[in-house]
Design an enzyme around this catalytic site. Sequence first.
Site, PDB file in Angstrom:
ATOM      1  N   ASP A  12      -3.122   1.831   3.507  1.00 41.60           N
ATOM      2  CA  ASP A  12      -3.951   1.868   2.265  1.00 41.60           C
ATOM      3  C   ASP A  12      -4.069   0.275   1.961  1.00 41.60           C
ATOM      4  O   ASP A  12      -3.239  -0.591   2.247  1.00 41.60           O
ATOM      5  CB  ASP A  12      -3.206   2.623   1.083  1.00 41.60           C
ATOM      6  CG  ASP A  12      -3.964   2.457  -0.176  1.00 41.60           C
ATOM      7  OD1 ASP A  12      -5.168   3.016  -0.229  1.00 41.60           O
ATOM      8  OD2 ASP A  12      -3.156   2.157  -1.187  1.00 41.60           O
TER       9      ASP A  12
ATOM     10  N   ASP B 208      -5.262  -1.125  -1.989  1.00 43.98           N
ATOM     11  CA  ASP B 208      -4.979  -1.370  -3.193  1.00 43.98           C
ATOM     12  C   ASP B 208      -3.446  -0.896  -3.579  1.00 43.98           C
ATOM     13  O   ASP B 208      -3.364   0.536  -3.442  1.00 43.98           O
ATOM     14  CB  ASP B 208      -5.867  -0.784  -4.308  1.00 43.98           C
ATOM     15  CG  ASP B 208      -7.245  -1.371  -3.924  1.00 43.98           C
ATOM     16  OD1 ASP B 208      -7.666  -1.965  -4.874  1.00 43.98           O
ATOM     17  OD2 ASP B 208      -7.999  -0.754  -2.892  1.00 43.98           O
TER      18      ASP B 208
ATOM     19  N   ASP C 230       0.812   4.086  -1.301  1.00 43.70           N
ATOM     20  CA  ASP C 230       1.286   3.918  -2.546  1.00 43.70           C
ATOM     21  C   ASP C 230       1.274   5.013  -3.556  1.00 43.70           C
ATOM     22  O   ASP C 230       1.789   4.836  -4.752  1.00 43.70           O
ATOM     23  CB  ASP C 230       0.970   2.411  -3.183  1.00 43.70           C
ATOM     24  CG  ASP C 230      -0.552   2.739  -3.962  1.00 43.70           C
ATOM     25  OD1 ASP C 230      -1.415   3.054  -3.178  1.00 43.70           O
ATOM     26  OD2 ASP C 230      -0.608   2.336  -5.097  1.00 43.70           O
TER      27      ASP C 230
END
Length: 230
Positions: free
Chosen positions: A13, A15, A174
């Site tokens: 991922d 961001d 995240d």
Amino acid sequence: MLMSGHGHALLIDLDGTMVDTAPDIVAAVGSMLEDLRAAPLPFDTVAGFIGKGVPNLVRRSLDAAGIGEQWDFEHALRVFDRHYVNTNGQLGHVFPGVAAGLHELWRRGYRSACVTNKPQALAAALLAKTGLSAYLDVLVAGDTLTSMKPSPEPLWHACHLLDIDPARCALVGDSPVDVAAARAAGLPVFIVNYGYGGPGGIEASHCDALIDSFEALPAMLAQRWCRAPA
């Protein structure tokens, strides 16, 4: 680098996982709201909207500011896009350990793909600006396919582009969005203990493992797959 079709790969991922983009995004949302004659939102409120794509971010920001019914959504989206092009990569930073971890994974022969819900143009520009694109073989963005995470399709598409079986891939993210996508795709998922975990936090992610830094990934993956790629 390994020959295509062999070894293992990591899907990552963007961001909140590789780059702290919240300052860039919050600034763009603030400028959008100012243009739409609304008061700015608290930093943490906007940061909590990150991870499910730009349309979701803009819609939730408009609603939180109490102007969701006052403005045409497509117009607001264009206003945000205009500001985000200017703030993208300007205020945020690469999280500590990310570049070192990616370099070591590359050195050991792992292939890697960035799988993000950020639009292609913004994601590619950010990866180039931060220098992270040098460690990534593939980018699958939020507008690459007709679906984005938590759909498993972007993960499977990344595996296809890497020419590596999903059984030999893992996802690093995240948020619960990453966990849901990985579970749907049948991939193990590791969550960083920073980033934008959402209301439930990382404790609610039910991932396979939490990591403090990307520097822990080479040893963790070698142990999971019994050996590092040759």
